[in-house]
Design a protein around this motif. Structure first.
Motif, mmCIF file in Angstrom:
data_model
loop_
_atom_site.group_PDB
_atom_site.id
_atom_site.type_symbol
_atom_site.label_atom_id
_atom_site.label_comp_id
_atom_site.label_asym_id
_atom_site.label_seq_id
_atom_site.Cartn_x
_atom_site.Cartn_y
_atom_site.Cartn_z
ATOM 1 N N PHE A 30 -37.318 18.892 4.701
ATOM 2 C CA PHE A 30 -38.323 19.815 3.591
ATOM 3 C C PHE A 30 -39.720 19.621 3.523
ATOM 4 N N GLY A 37 -44.662 25.575 6.875
ATOM 5 C CA GLY A 37 -45.106 26.732 6.056
ATOM 6 C C GLY A 37 -46.509 26.996 5.617
ATOM 7 N N HIS A 41 -49.077 29.793 6.430
ATOM 8 C CA HIS A 41 -49.771 30.534 5.298
ATOM 9 C C HIS A 41 -51.338 30.704 5.426
ATOM 10 N N GLN A 44 -52.820 32.652 8.188
ATOM 11 C CA GLN A 44 -53.059 34.300 7.811
ATOM 12 C C GLN A 44 -53.803 34.531 6.658
ATOM 13 N N HIS A 67 -40.378 25.375 11.952
ATOM 14 C CA HIS A 67 -40.291 25.678 10.545
ATOM 15 C C HIS A 67 -38.906 26.514 10.355
ATOM 16 N N GLY A 71 -35.482 24.811 9.454
ATOM 17 C CA GLY A 71 -34.902 25.538 8.481
ATOM 18 C C GLY A 71 -33.491 25.761 8.702
ATOM 19 N N GLN A 117 -35.108 28.981 -1.008
ATOM 20 C CA GLN A 117 -35.991 28.926 0.226
ATOM 21 C C GLN A 117 -34.953 29.390 1.370
ATOM 22 N N GLY A 121 -35.203 32.806 3.356
ATOM 23 C CA GLY A 121 -35.708 32.434 4.971
ATOM 24 C C GLY A 121 -34.726 32.975 5.757
ATOM 25 N N ASN A 124 -34.774 36.753 5.722
ATOM 26 C CA ASN A 124 -36.073 37.254 6.461
ATOM 27 C C ASN A 124 -36.070 37.290 7.769
ATOM 28 N N THR A 136 -42.737 36.876 1.154
ATOM 29 C CA THR A 136 -43.794 35.868 1.420
ATOM 30 C C THR A 136 -44.197 35.235 0.303
ATOM 31 N N HIS A 139 -41.585 33.000 -1.398
ATOM 32 C CA HIS A 139 -41.091 31.877 -0.664
ATOM 33 C C HIS A 139 -42.145 30.896 -0.721
HETATM 34 C C1 HEM Z 1 -33.482 28.206 6.461
HETATM 35 C C2 HEM Z 1 -34.693 27.746 5.924
HETATM 36 C C3 HEM Z 1 -35.940 28.634 6.129
HETATM 37 C C4 HEM Z 1 -36.257 29.847 6.922
HETATM 38 C C5 HEM Z 1 -35.366 30.562 7.919
HETATM 39 C C6 HEM Z 1 -37.785 30.004 6.581
HETATM 40 C C7 HEM Z 1 -38.640 31.173 7.461
HETATM 41 C C8 HEM Z 1 -39.571 31.311 6.906
HETATM 42 C C9 HEM Z 1 -40.343 32.500 7.529
HETATM 43 C C10 HEM Z 1 -39.877 33.549 8.389
HETATM 44 C C11 HEM Z 1 -41.649 32.383 7.232
HETATM 45 C C12 HEM Z 1 -43.032 33.280 7.432
HETATM 46 C C13 HEM Z 1 -43.068 34.348 6.381
HETATM 47 C C14 HEM Z 1 -44.140 35.202 6.915
HETATM 48 O O1 HEM Z 1 -45.419 34.867 6.967
HETATM 49 O O2 HEM Z 1 -44.138 36.477 6.941
HETATM 50 C C15 HEM Z 1 -41.977 31.266 6.326
HETATM 51 C C16 HEM Z 1 -43.072 31.057 5.640
HETATM 52 C C17 HEM Z 1 -43.068 29.819 4.809
HETATM 53 N N1 HEM Z 1 -42.044 28.791 4.321
HETATM 54 FE FE1 HEM Z 1 -40.079 28.885 4.872
HETATM 55 N N2 HEM Z 1 -38.435 29.031 5.631
HETATM 56 C C18 HEM Z 1 -37.150 28.059 5.389
HETATM 57 C C19 HEM Z 1 -37.185 27.157 4.537
HETATM 58 C C20 HEM Z 1 -38.338 26.800 3.761
HETATM 59 C C21 HEM Z 1 -38.484 25.432 2.949
HETATM 60 C C22 HEM Z 1 -37.267 24.763 2.514
HETATM 61 C C23 HEM Z 1 -39.770 25.532 2.523
HETATM 62 C C24 HEM Z 1 -40.512 24.577 1.636
HETATM 63 C C25 HEM Z 1 -40.277 23.293 1.483
HETATM 64 C C26 HEM Z 1 -40.437 26.621 3.115
HETATM 65 C C27 HEM Z 1 -41.869 27.013 2.925
HETATM 66 C C28 HEM Z 1 -42.665 27.991 3.423
HETATM 67 C C29 HEM Z 1 -44.157 28.260 3.249
HETATM 68 C C30 HEM Z 1 -44.907 27.642 2.222
HETATM 69 C C31 HEM Z 1 -44.254 29.466 4.045
HETATM 70 C C32 HEM Z 1 -45.622 30.309 3.880
HETATM 71 C C33 HEM Z 1 -45.566 31.657 3.211
HETATM 72 C C34 HEM Z 1 -46.717 32.534 3.377
HETATM 73 O O3 HEM Z 1 -47.036 32.818 4.614
HETATM 74 O O4 HEM Z 1 -47.351 32.678 2.300
HETATM 75 N N3 HEM Z 1 -39.553 27.408 4.021
HETATM 76 N N4 HEM Z 1 -40.493 30.554 6.137
#
Ligand code: HEM
Length: 374
Positions: A30, A37, A41, A44, A67, A71, A117, A121, A124, A136, A139
């Motif tokens: 995590f 993550g 963010h 972008q 990520h 994940g 999450q 995720g 998506n 976004t 998440h």
């Molecule tokens: C199976 C697990 C996960 C998958 C497949 C996944 C997938 C993604 C994807 C595809 C994005 C990009 C979104 C975009 O910019 O369009 C993203 C962004 C992000 N993820 Fe995850 N995620 C997972 C788990 C997690 C977990 C556990 C956390 C936190 C502990 C997390 C925190 C974040 C954050 C902070 C972003 C940035 C969002 C933004 O651009 O505003 N994610 N994730």
């Protein structure tokens, strides 16, 4: 009197030790997801003072791959942890004190946040947009709630983590050999399931394993010109007319305007760069075109200028992207007209697309028509 049904779960795997050991792995995964993550963010949406470097070329590709693949590999860990501790749902009385009630409320938040999450995720990356909210934003903000709840949970449970999951000189009461064997077997099974989940996804970014990429929604060699695309020219409503021009305008010494043929007659450069999608997949290609820094020199742009690169695409969050000095000074940053030696396919951004190192795919603007200098 109500019964404590949690004592009916007799497996020794519902133990403090197994929960603590899985907890350490989950805590690490995590934390990696949170850091990578936030990296995505703030790439972008950078605050004004933040200038991301353009090198290493593959940095974003690596962090976002980690990520998403990390994940997916977390799913078996999370399920195993929830299975280990679920008998606590039957604990009676549910709360022994106000403090205990608060602690259990926090754990409920942690479980809900983790599931949210992982589920959002995964849907998506599978391009399954079933939620009524913006992925976004939801998440992103849930990540802070989850990490906050995780931190407090780790502090609350630290004594157990130290006792069972960290190297210590204190001698623990010995575990019956049969229990130790079944615990190790269980943990090894969970680790293998996580490893397999990673292995059948990693091919979306590591081409030699692309044939194993059963869980990857995009294969790195499927799509026009052998490269995947997320948004096609038809979906973006792109029409390129005979009067197409690329213009350079704004705070420049000289406004520039080029036809497509003018661009082909400027000095061309070829670079090898990946498209690294926010959804974790990425591919390398050879791009040919005009160096952005050469265009800026011709236009007389200030060295500290920020560029806004605009697409023919009228609507959508990705119709404009910002290019800050470290990226446009980089000789690898091109306004590309060819990919792998061929004229760009409309879905790859014909007539011109931006391609730069260490940058998410959504910021590699396609169908470029205007660069505004400020
Ligand atoms: C199976 C697990 C996960 C998958 C497949 C996944 C997938 C993604 C994807 C595809 C994005 C990009 C979104 C975009 O910019 O369009 C993203 C962004 C992000 N993820 Fe995850 N995620 C997972 C788990 C997690 C977990 C556990 C956390 C936190 C502990 C997390 C925190 C974040 C954050 C902070 C972003 C940035 C969002 C933004 O651009 O505003 N994610 N994730």
């Amino acid at each position: 009197m109500a019964l404590d049904l949690s004592s009916r779960f007799t497996s020794k795997l519902h133990s403090e030790r197994v929960a603590a050991q899985l907890g350490v792995w989950l805590g690490i995964s995590f934390t990696i997801a949170f850091v990578t993550g936030l990296f995505s963010h703030f790439m972008q949406h950078p605050p004004g003072w933040l200038l991301w470097p353009s090198r290493p070329v593959n940095l974003y590709r690596f962090t976002q791959g980690l990520h998403v693949i990390g994940g997916v590999a977390t799913i078996p860990l999370l399920l195993a942890k929830l299975w280990t501790v679920y008998p606590k749902l039957w604990q009676w009385p549910p709360f022994r004190s106000m403090g205990h009630a608060a602690e259990r409320g926090l754990v409920a938040l942690l479980v809900a946040g983790s599931l949210f999450q992982v589920v959002t995720g995964v849907t998506n990356i599978a391009y399954w947009y079933v939620w009524p909210f913006a992925f976004t934003n939801a998440h992103y903000w849930t990540a802070y709630i989850l990490i906050g709840a995780l931190l407090i949970h780790v502090v609350n449970e630290w004594a157990k983590v130290k006792r069972h999951a960290l190297p210590t000189r204190v001698k623990l009461p010995s575990e019956p050999p049969a229990d130790a064997r079944s615990r190790r077997r269980f943990l090894a099974t969970v680790a293998t399931a996580s490893g397999i989940a990673a292995l059948v996804t990693v091919g979306e970014t590591y081409k030699p394993l692309s044939r194993l990429a059963l869980l990857a929604p995009r294969s790195p060699d499927k799509g026009p010109q052998g490269l995947p695309v997320n948004r096609s020219a038809a979906a973006a409503g792109i029409e390129v007319h005979a009067d197409y021009r690329l213009t350079v305008t704004g705070a420049v010494g000289r406004q520039l305007s080029f036809t497509y043929d003018d661009l082909l007659n400027l000095p061309q450069h070829t670079v090898r760069l990946p498209i690294a999608c926010v959804e974790g997949w990425s591919y390398d290609a050879e791009w040919t075109g005009v160096r952005l820094k050469d265009l800026m020199r011709t236009a007389g742009a200030d060295r500290d200028a920020t560029l806004s690169v605009e697409s023919l695409q009228k609507y959508g969050a990705y119709s404009v992207s910002e290019v800050r000095p470290p990226h446009w000074h980089d000789p690898l940053t091109l306004l590309a007209v060819k990919v792998n030696g061929e004229t760009l396919h409309p879905d790859h951004g014909y007539p011109v697309r931006l391609i730069a190192p260490n940058r998410p795919g959504v910021m590699q603007t396609k169908w470029v028509t205007k660069v505004t200098v400020s």
